[in-house]
Scaffold this active site. Structure first.
Site, PDB file in Angstrom:
ATOM      1  CG  ASP A  41      20.211  25.728  -1.668  1.00  0.00           C
ATOM      2  OD1 ASP A  41      19.715  25.633  -0.531  1.00  0.00           O
ATOM      3  OD2 ASP A  41      20.370  26.822  -2.244  1.00  0.00           O
TER       4      ASP A  41
ATOM      5  CG  ASP B 164      25.547  25.899   5.143  1.00  0.00           C
ATOM      6  OD1 ASP B 164      25.955  27.050   5.395  1.00  0.00           O
ATOM      7  OD2 ASP B 164      24.337  25.588   5.163  1.00  0.00           O
TER       8      ASP B 164
ATOM      9  CD  GLU C 254      23.635  28.943   7.079  1.00  0.00           C
ATOM     10  OE1 GLU C 254      22.673  29.674   7.387  1.00  0.00           O
ATOM     11  OE2 GLU C 254      23.665  28.219   6.057  1.00  0.00           O
TER      12      GLU C 254
END
Length: 284
Positions: A83, A172, A174
């Site tokens: 990624d 994503d 986080e």
């Protein structure tokens, strides 16, 4: 006829107890204590100021540590991937292909203000050498709604097409790079935000978005919510020899980010299945 008095209405003085309660409630809001509203007291947070420094795992390594170690050798039932984001610049895709990398996720967007300036080179470049590729969105749930960010993502590279070479766009989730770990939201507030994002993404593309998240963050910020495991594929970061404990609701992971210190590109991933299964995942 009734007589109408002019001038301000007469108000009863408030008790000291009432005044104290008002003061404590205001102080709680300002301090961000538990039990306050999910949103910041003066509206959404400012737009991100360093989105080029935010990528899958950038905050995982910061908060949970980065112990690369040796990952297990690849098997016939796994596929190597990477990624990337703007911090990788122009990527040497042919070098990665020659080393056995067969899929890539590319950061497209963050919040509703940032697009990766290297997106075309990374997204198209991986495709051009033969890889299966997809895009991901770095979530900032305190800056705008899940629906707004899903729409921005789809409009700026995060869409999906059934061409056998495009993975569904990933979310994503986080640690917050700009402040409060959980973006100033309660577990239910964060879950609602993600539901909003996922529903909008599916309405726009027909696909359920994978979610990138660590078990520690998930436990802390969602209360280890179980409701996404049967629908949204899991992309788990765990730097070492196994994917380890998964967040609640998932019986298996779809992608494992096993190191952030690989060659050519740091972030390395394994798809949990053979290449034919990866193609099937791309096709939906």
């Amino acid at each position: 006829m009734p007589v109408h008095r002019s001038g301000p209405a007469t108000r009863r003085p408030r008790s000291s107890a009432a005044l104290a309660g008002t003061f404590l409630a205001a102080a709680a809001l300002l301090a961000g204590l538990p039990g306050t509203a999910d949103a910041a007291p003066y509206g959404p947070a400012p737009e991100p100021t360093h989105p080029g420094q935010d990528w899958t795992g950038s905050q995982i390594a910061r908060h949970e540590g980065d112990a690369p170690g040796e990952a297990p050798p690849p098997t016939r039932a796994s596929v190597e991937g990477v990624d990337v984001s703007s911090h990788n610049g122009n990527v040497a895709w042919q070098t990665l292909w020659n080393s056995g990398v067969r899929f890539a996720y590319v950061k497209a967007t963050e919040s509703t203000s940032y697009t990766n300036p290297y997106f075309a080179q990374q997204y198209d470049g991986s495709y051009d050498v033969g890889m299966i590729r997809g895009a991901y969105h770095f979530a900032t749930p305190d800056t705008s709604s899940g629906a707004a960010q899903a729409n921005y993502f789809v409009d700026h590279g995060g869409g999906w097409s059934k061409d056998g070479r495009t993975l569904p766009g990933a979310l994503d989730m986080e640690y917050n790079p700009y402040g409060s770990t959980c973006y100033g939201k309660s577990p239910s507030g964060l879950v609602s935000w993600m539901k909003d994002f996922f529903a909008t993404y599916k309405a726009r593309t027909g696909r359920d978005a994978p979610v990138y998240t660590s078990t520690n963050w998930w436990k802390q910020c969602t209360g280890n919510y179980t409701g996404f495991g049967s629908v949204n594929p899991l992309w788990i970061p765990r730097y070492g020899t196994s994917a380890g404990e998964l967040p609640a609701g998932w019986d298996f992971h779809t992608i494992w980010q096993y190191t952030s210190s690989g060659t050519t590109v740091g972030d390395r991933n394994r798809f949990n299945g053979a290449y034919e299964r990866l193609k099937a995942f791309a096709n939906g």
